[in-house]
Design a protein around this motif. Structure first.
Motif: not given
Length: 478
Positions: A21-37
């Motif tokens: 769950a924590l690694i998937m949290h990090f994955s979702n964190f990464t994808m949204i930052t890439q989307r909003v960059s």
């Protein structure tokens, strides 16, 4: 003796499934930052003469408009990098392209994840999105067409990654821990939105706007390394899982289907009202959430008359509330289920009701408290916070009614949500362009009406029982 381990609770926060769950949290964190960059970088990327009047359905327009109206000079955001002559119309196409990319892959990737394995689908999607984020500054130098192509393909990659998550949880999450695990993972998106809004401008100012893409693209590559080395599609094949945890997961999922997938029962799905209740719940939820994510900076800067730095900080606060409510809501939902205080369908409808009704009340109240700075900010924080209570409601309801097809159905559900976001953003831009004050009032009233429609439909037709068309047809060993 054999039945005892199945009833005992497995290890909680030190367990492998919580690490997942924590690694998937990090994955979702990464994808949204890439989307909003790009939303942050666009302030420095585009000539300031092109920014005024940008009203496209994205956060970039509001931020850019706030920049023109604030006392901060654009020189503070000088990046010593290329400045592009992109018109507001062109920027709107760029911003929306990632959403179209996501829609294109949501349904097929959900189906394919169930066949080829969610680990490969999610990992590949995250890797492609990360590499394209790193490539974005170079693509901008080659021309706007290449940027649009890159963003569209990036959206397709993120659609693959988001959808594949529910296939993994169908095999890793015990029924009484689904809300907890999925909300820990999902809160990464809200936390990522908070971080990118807070630090994106600082990175652009200190290092240059290309480093927004370089930093968060590299973060995604690191996350991919973790993903491919630590994550497995199911607990049975993980080499590091303890015997106790494996037995706990397997025994709790004993009633779940585990044989190879057959043909998807499309006809049965189309005529299934509980499934439509989930789809309309997604539509209603994403309608208001997209408006807040898209237009929050311009609402704050225009109505509260704050500069861009304050607007950025204030705009990030709701996402901390959203992340907190997501996790706390999941904990509370699973507590109610584990103690047998409420039935599963009652929990799903209760959290769905809170997640659709409370934001609607806050939204309707906003136009009437516009003169109060403090109350306005509080309501704006509460809207996404209370909205995320839906994560313990209809958001994960497909795991209850059709775990075999959870990933496929999640793709369709998110498709409904993305369509709602496109419509609501376009409608909002049209309404506030007619008259700003009355336009916002109409936006909030319309959003509340959409939420109420979705709520009534879900409360009326929502179910939590495994549907007949989703049951395993082969003989089950005793």
């Amino acid at each position: 003796m054999d039945g005892k381990p199945a009833t005992r609770k497995g290890p909680d926060f030190c367990s492998l499934r919580y690490g997942l769950a924590l690694i998937m949290h990090f994955s979702n964190f990464t994808m949204i930052t890439q989307r909003v960059s790009l939303s942050i970088a666009i302030i420095a990327m585009v000539n300031t003469t092109q920014q005024h009047g940008l009203s496209n359905a994205s956060t970039e327009g509001p931020v850019a408009d706030a920049l023109n109206n604030s006392s901060i000079s654009i020189k503070e955001f000088d990046t010593k990098a290329s400045v592009y002559q992109w018109s507001p119309e062109t920027q709107g196409i760029i911003f929306s392209s990632i959403n179209y990319g996501i829609i294109l892959t949501l349904i097929p990737s959900g189906y394919l994840a169930g066949i080829f394995g969610a680990k490969k689908m999610l990992g590949a999607g995250l890797l492609i999105s990360s590499l394209l984020t790193l490539f974005t500054p170079l693509a901008a130098d080659f021309g706007v067409i290449l940027v649009i192509v890159v963003r569209t393909v990036q959206g397709m990659a993120q659609g693959m990654a988001w959808t594949g998550q529910f296939t993994i949880w169908a095999k890793w999450a015990p029924p009484l821990e689904r809300s907890k695990l999925t909300t820990i993972a999902g809160s990464g998106s809200a936390f990522g939105s908070f971080i990118i809004l807070c630090v994106g401008g600082l990175i652009s100012q200190a290092l240059g706007w290309p480093f927004i893409f370089y930093i968060f693209g590299s973060t995604g590559c690191v996350c991919c390394l973790l993903w491919f080395t630590v994550i497995y599609d199911d607990p049975m094949h993980h080499p590091c899982i303890s015997v106790r945890e494996k037995e706990h997961i397997v025994s709790s999922l004993a009633q779940q289907p585990s044989s190879p997938r057959r043909a998807v029962p499309i006809k049965a799905m189309v005529t299934c009202l509980p499934l439509w209740a989930i789809f309309l719940g997604f539509f209603s939820h994403f309608w208001l959430c997209t408006i807040i994510l898209t237009y929050l900076p311009t609402y704050i800067s225009t109505l509260l008359h704050v500069n861009i730095r304050d607007s950025g900080v204030l705009s990030s606060l709701p996402f901390i509330a959203a992340a907190s409510c997501t996790i706390l809501g999941g904990q509370l939902a699973d507590f109610l289920l584990s103690r047998n205080l409420l039935r599963l369908i009652t929990v799903r409808k209760l959290f769905s009701s809170f997640g659709l009704l409370l934001p609607s009340i806050c939204a309707v109240a906003l136009p009437f408290v516009a003169s109060s700075y403090v109350i306005t900010i509080i309501l704006l924080i509460l809207i996404p916070g209370t909205s995320n209570l839906c994560d313990s409601g209809f958001i994960i309801n497909t795991l209850d009614i059709a775990p075999r097809y959870a990933s496929f159905l999640m793709g369709i559900s998110r498709g409904f949500g993305l369509i709602a976001g496109i419509i609501s953003s376009t409608a909002t831009g049209f309404l506030i362009s007619q008259d700003f004050e009355s336009g916002w009032r109409n936006v909030f009233f319309l959003s509340a009406a959409v939420n109420m429609f979705g709520l009534v439909f879900y409360v009326t037709f929502g179910q939590a029982e495994l549907q007949d068309w989703a049951k395993e047809r082969t003989l089950t060993r005793l």
